[in-house]
Structure formats: structure tokens, C-alpha cells
Design a protein around this motif. Structure first.
Motif, PDB file in Angstrom:
ATOM      1  N   ARG A 310       0.859  -1.202   0.000  1.00 33.73           N
ATOM      2  CA  ARG A 310       0.000   0.000   0.000  1.00 33.73           C
ATOM      3  C   ARG A 310       0.887   1.241   0.000  1.00 33.73           C
ATOM      4  N   VAL A 311       0.618   2.135  -0.941  1.00 33.24           N
ATOM      5  CA  VAL A 311       1.431   3.347  -1.088  1.00 33.24           C
ATOM      6  C   VAL A 311       0.517   4.558  -1.085  1.00 33.24           C
ATOM      7  N   LEU A 312       0.922   5.590  -0.352  1.00 33.81           N
ATOM      8  CA  LEU A 312       0.210   6.862  -0.290  1.00 33.81           C
ATOM      9  C   LEU A 312       1.025   7.913  -1.022  1.00 33.81           C
ATOM     10  N   VAL A 313       0.398   8.633  -1.945  1.00 32.39           N
ATOM     11  CA  VAL A 313       1.045   9.739  -2.654  1.00 32.39           C
ATOM     12  C   VAL A 313       0.325  11.026  -2.274  1.00 32.39           C
ATOM     13  N   SER A 330       5.178  -5.124  -6.543  1.00 33.20           N
ATOM     14  CA  SER A 330       4.566  -5.460  -5.252  1.00 33.20           C
ATOM     15  C   SER A 330       3.362  -4.588  -4.919  1.00 33.20           C
ATOM     16  N   VAL A 331       3.168  -3.504  -5.606  1.00 32.00           N
ATOM     17  CA  VAL A 331       2.149  -2.518  -5.237  1.00 32.00           C
ATOM     18  C   VAL A 331       0.750  -3.040  -5.563  1.00 32.00           C
ATOM     19  N   ARG A 332      -0.088  -3.095  -4.559  1.00 34.85           N
ATOM     20  CA  ARG A 332      -1.476  -3.534  -4.719  1.00 34.85           C
ATOM     21  C   ARG A 332      -2.457  -2.371  -4.724  1.00 34.85           C
ATOM     22  N   GLY A 382      -1.665   2.769   8.017  1.00 37.71           N
ATOM     23  CA  GLY A 382      -1.295   1.467   7.492  1.00 37.71           C
ATOM     24  C   GLY A 382      -0.630   1.473   6.123  1.00 37.71           C
ATOM     25  N   PHE A 383       0.081   2.536   5.774  1.00 40.24           N
ATOM     26  CA  PHE A 383       0.738   2.579   4.469  1.00 40.24           C
ATOM     27  C   PHE A 383       2.188   2.116   4.592  1.00 40.24           C
ATOM     28  N   ASP A 384       2.590   1.288   3.657  1.00 39.61           N
ATOM     29  CA  ASP A 384       3.958   0.773   3.660  1.00 39.61           C
ATOM     30  C   ASP A 384       4.952   1.796   3.119  1.00 39.61           C
ATOM     31  N   ALA A 385       4.472   2.749   2.359  1.00 42.97           N
ATOM     32  CA  ALA A 385       5.335   3.794   1.804  1.00 42.97           C
ATOM     33  C   ALA A 385       4.494   5.038   1.567  1.00 42.97           C
ATOM     34  N   ALA A 415       2.850   2.308   8.224  1.00 43.79           N
ATOM     35  CA  ALA A 415       2.821   1.001   8.882  1.00 43.79           C
ATOM     36  C   ALA A 415       4.209   0.713   9.464  1.00 43.79           C
ATOM     37  N   PRO A 416       4.334  -0.204  10.421  1.00 43.85           N
ATOM     38  CA  PRO A 416       5.663  -0.545  10.952  1.00 43.85           C
ATOM     39  C   PRO A 416       6.629  -0.926   9.830  1.00 43.85           C
ATOM     40  N   GLY A 417       7.811  -0.331   9.870  1.00 44.74           N
ATOM     41  CA  GLY A 417       8.798  -0.608   8.843  1.00 44.74           C
ATOM     42  C   GLY A 417       8.596   0.175   7.565  1.00 44.74           C
ATOM     43  N   GLY A 418       7.633   1.073   7.548  1.00 42.43           N
ATOM     44  CA  GLY A 418       7.358   1.844   6.340  1.00 42.43           C
ATOM     45  C   GLY A 418       8.370   2.951   6.113  1.00 42.43           C
TER      46      GLY A 418
END
Length: 527
Positions: A310-313, A330-332, A382-385, A415-418
Motif C-alpha cells: 500500500r502506497v500513499l502519494v 509489489s504494489v497492490r 497502514g501505508f507501507d510507503a 505502517a511498521p517498517g514503512g
């Protein structure tokens, strides 16, 4: 036979006119409200032009507001000798105000286009319009008391209360009409001209219906001629506004303008020459199609190093950042938050070939909202990036998107590790602003890694990669990263090295209370 004393004691024609003025007082108060609305619109025109032409910082805003208020007082004093001829003077003031206000936007815009500055004209317009608006109240007060013989203190208070009520109601109307009607539908130049015409119509109503018995036939004829001439001038401006704007705008850009419009938030211009498509927002270059891949790849691919789902722009309404995000296997899901719907419309039409139709991809969810506000919603988690692709912070409105408070909200969305990446300006041309942004990220609890690359259209351009950890993240690319035109592991590794003449600085963070990054941008470029 009637004596001369008796003839003097009964001035029937004057009393008839005075009684007419008394009966017309509601219409005169309505005219007061219209004139007040126009006066406030003129001030808002100046403030809007200050923002779009000279940056609209707190200094310029304070100068306009304080200068306008001071000019109101000056106008009230200057009109005192003309109060015995209040009717004629009022009509003359309204004609001058309609012309000056109606021409204010086009004068400022053209002067900026031809001479590169409009500060002096802006201050002169503030003084002229303020003086004319300030002259209205004493004249209206005089007109409202006409025909009220022997008025006492209480009566004067009631007249003043009526005047103030109409004046403030009109100001409210003007304050609502400019941002919600005139500016979005007509733009600055036409909006000011329409307001000038409304001012002239109000003057014509006052002259023709309310004050005709207080003006000599010659004064009425002169006023009618002046009103028609002024209306013709502003009408011509309305008809020719687009051509004038096109000619003036083209002088600002080296390449031919192929599209231009004024949205609710900014002026949007596209130029093109020999296949090089360029986007400008409020005169600032956002990208050149010849080298945008250098900027976009450097902004996006480092934040995708951990293969996010999950990516937020935030920002990036041109769709270029989303294009690069979507290329990663990997981007969903991509959530794209952009304030200006006109930029999104442009991304889906004229820029669709450049951004590969990113916003039509089913993995993309577009949100039209202010990024600061949206980050406070329950969906912002909850965004990974996170990719933060905002225009340079050269105004207070943009400065809030480079504040510790904003980056704190960005951190909460991870998100954790993002990872989060931020475009941060030029470490060479504006080093204080660049290192201020890095320091602000760290003040928000994010460990940041600064890096920079060469983008020919911009020069040396900087970014920051950050995470929620004690140590800053490494600059790396995912093993599954798609092929790129510019960025590879070697280039990215070198991007983390800064030369001795632009060393790292540790600066006080920029906050909502103290938007220091805005002052950094305005302090000028370092050679």
C-alpha cells in the motif's frame, strides 16, 4: 402679497427633494451595501494578486491590509471639503472607484508580465482604492441625514447604525462572492472588471433614482456621460480579457503556452516546444517532460525498496509519481491525495500520455482533499510507503506542508517498517530550505537520509528518505525494481554524498507557528 421673509421661510422645492431623499433612504442603504461589497472585493483582488504575483507572504498581506485601512482614513479626511456637494461627489467617487477597481487586476497582471514585478503598482492600487472607499462613508452619512431637520444625537446614532449595518452586510456579501463565485467562474481580471461594472450600476441607480433632485441638470448629464464611458471601458476589458491575459502570460514563458487556466487554488500553465512539455503552477516550473524521469525516479524508487503493498502519494497531481509507483510489482493499492481537481483533470487528459494513464489504473484511488486535513482522517493509516511530492514552500499555505506537524501526521500514517520520501528543494540553490526540511522531518520523530541528483531543468535537486527508527534508512533499490532510465544503485549511492561547499546543516524545525522554511525560500537563492 407674500413677503420676502415668508418666501424664504417656505422653500417648497427643496423640501420636496428632501422628503424624496427620506423616502428613498432604504434604497440608498441598499446602495451602501452594494458599494461595500465592491470595496471588499477590490481588497480581496489585491490580496489574491499579491499571492499569485509576489508570493503573498505575511509581509505583503500586512502591507495591503494595513495600507488599505490607513488609506480609508485618508479618504475620509480628504473628502471633507466636498461634503456640501455630497451627491455629486459620491457619484464621482463611485465612477472613479468602479474604473480603478475594475482595471486593478489587469494593470497588475500586465505590469508583472512586462516588468517582472508589480509590488509598486500593488501598493499604489492599495492606496488609490483605499482612499476612494474611505471617502464613501462620510458622503453616505451626509446623504442619509439629508432632509432630517433638527436631528439630535440619538437620531445621528440611528443613522450611523443603519449605515454600519448596511456597510457590514455588504462586506459579508463581497467576502463570499469573490472566492465562491467571481474568482472560480470569471478569474481575477474578469472578476475585478465585473465588480467595477456592478459599482457603476450602483452609482447609476443612486444618480438616476435617488439623488437626481440634489444634482443640477449639468451635473446629471456629466455623470451620465462619465458612467457610460466607464462602462464602455470595462465592457471592452471583459470582451478582450482573454486576449490580454494570453499576450501577457506568454511573456512570462519562453515556450508557447498550449493550455492555461486559473483554478480555485492556482494558475495552471502548460507550455510546449519541440516535444518538451512543461507544467507551471503559479509561474513555478513543476516538470519538463525531457528530464522529469530523473526527478520522478529519484523521488519514488528509494521509498519502494522494501516492496510495499500500500502506497500513499500526497501531492503529485500530475500523475508522474503514481506512474512510477505502479510500475513496481509489489504494489497492490495506491491512494493519491490531491487538492486541486483541475490538476487531476489535466493529468487524465493532456498529461495522460506522460503519466501512462496512472489515475485510470484500478489500483489507484484518487482523493480530492487537502493533504493536511486528510491525514487526520481514519483512512490515513497502514501505508507501507508514503511519497510527499509538494510544490516548493514559497507561501505560508505551502509552508504548512513542510512543517513538523505535517510530518508528524505522515509518520502516523506509516505502517511498521514503512518509508517516506519527500521532495525537499535544491541543496545547492536554496540550502537553508533544503536542510530545514531535513531537520523538520527529524523533529517529527523520523530518522532521515538526505540525497540529491542533477535534474537539468532544476539543477541540483534534493530529497529525503525517512523512517520511524533510531537510524536513518539506507539508500537502496529493491531487487525487484523495474528498469529505470536514470536511477540505478550506483547513482543512488552517489546521491547520498554532499560536497564541501554545501555541507549538512542542523537547523531549527519549521512549524505551523513559525514557518521558517517559507522565509528560507524568500531569502533568495545562493549562487
Amino acid at each position: 402679497m407674500t413677503s420676502s421673509a415668508e418666501r424664504v421661510a417656505v422653500p417648497a422645492p427643496a423640501r420636496t427633494g428632501d422628503d424624496g431623499a427620506v423616502r428613498s433612504r432604504p434604497l440608498l442603504l441598499a446602495a451602501v451595501a452594494v458599494c461595500a461589497a465592491c470595496g471588499l472585493v477590490y481588497e480581496l483582488v489585491l490580496l489574491t494578486l499579491s499571492a499569485s504575483l509576489v508570493g503573498g507572504g505575511i509581509t505583503q498581506t500586512s502591507l495591503i491590509v494595513a495600507g488599505f485601512v490607513a488609506a480609508l482614513g485618508a479618504g475620509a479626511l480628504l473628502v471633507k471639503p466636498f461634503l456640501p456637494h455630497a451627491a455629486t461627489t459620491f457619484v464621482a467617487v463611485e465612477i472613479l472607484l468602479g474604473v480603478a477597481g475594475g482595471l486593478s487586476a489587469v494593470t497588475l497582471y500586465v505590469s508583472f508580465s512586462f516588468y517582472g514585478t508589480s509590488t509598486a503598482v500593488l501598493l499604489a492600487a492599495t492606496a488609490v482604492l483605499g482612499v476612494l472607499v474611505g471617502a464613501e462613508v462620510p458622503l453616505l452619512m451626509t446623504l442619509l441625514q439629508t432632509g432630517r431637520d433638527g436631528i439630535d444625537a440619538e437620531g445621528s446614532g440611528k443613522v450611523l447604525a443603519d449605515l454600519n449595518a448596511a456597510d457590514y452586510a455588504g462586506a459579508l456579501l463581497g467576502g463570499l462572492v469573490w472566492p465562491f463565485v467571481l474568482l472560480p467562474l470569471a478569474g481575477q481580471v474578469r472578476g475585478a472588471a465585473i465588480t467595477g461594472l456592478v459599482n457603476l450600476v450602483a452609482a447609476a441607480v443612486v444618480c438616476g433614482l435617488l439623488l437626481r433632485r440634489q444634482m443640477t441638470p449639468r451635473a446629471r448629464r456629466t455623470a451620465t456621460g462619465a458612467l457610460l464611458a466607464a462602462a464602455l471601458l470595462l465592457g471592452t476589458l471583459l470582451v478582450q480579457a482573454r486576449d490580454i491575459e494570453t499576450t501577457a502570460r506568454q511573456r512570462l514563458y519562453a515556450d508557447p503556452v498550449v493550455a492555461a487556466e486559473r483554478s480555485t487554488y492556482q494558475e495552471i500553465v502548460l507550455t510546449e516546444r519541440s516535444g518538451d512539455l512543461r507544467l507551471y503552477l503559479d509561474g513555478d516550473l513543476q516538470f519538463s517532460s525531457r528530464d522529469e524521469h530523473r526527478y520522478t525516479e529519484s523521488l519514488v524508487h528509494p521509498v519502494l525498496a522494501r516492496d510495499p503493498g500500500r502506497v500513499l502519494v500526497l501531492g503529485g497531481g500530475d500523475g508522474l509519481a503514481a506512474r512510477e509507483v505502479l510500475r513496481h510489482p509489489s504494489v497492490r493499492e495506491v491512494v493519491q491525495v490531491e487538492l486541486d481537481p483541475e490538476i487531476l483533470r489535466l493529468a487524465r487528459t493532456r498529461l495522460a500520455g506522460l503519466n501512462a494513464g496512472a489515475f485510470d489504473d484500478p489500483r489507484v484511488r484518487v482523493v480530492v482533499d487537502d493533504a493536511f486535513r486528510w491525514l487526520r482522517s481514519p483512512a490515513a493509516t497502514g501505508f507501507d510507503a508514503v511519497v510527499v511530492d509538494m510544490p516548493d514552500p514559497d507561501t505560508p499555505v505551502l509552508g504548512r506542508l513542510y512543517s513538523a506537524e505535517f510530518y508528524g501526521l505522515v509518520s502516523a500514517a506509516l505502517a511498521p517498517g514503512g518509508l517516506v520520501t519527500v521532495q525537499a528543494g535544491s541543496p545547492y540553490s536554496t540550502p537553508d530550505a533544503y536542510w530545514r526540511t531535513v531537520s523538520t522531518l527529524e523533529a517529527a520523530g523520523l530518522a532521515a537520509t538526505p540525497y540529491h541528483v542533477h535534474v537539468p531543468s532544476f539543477g541540483d535537486w534534493g530529497f529525503a528518505l525517512a523512517q520511524q527508527a533510531q537510524q536513518p534508512p539506507d539508500l537502496a533499490l529493491s531487487p525487484d525494481a523495474p528498469p529505470t532510465r536514470f536511477l540505478d544503485a550506483a547513482v543512488l549511492s552517489a546521491a547520498g554524498v554532499f560536497p564541501a561547499d554545501r555541507p549538512r546543516q542542523r537547523l531549527e524545525p519549521s512549524t505551523l507557528d513559525r514557518p521558517l522554511v517559507v522565509e528560507d525560500m524568500r531569502s533568495g537563492y545562493v549562487g
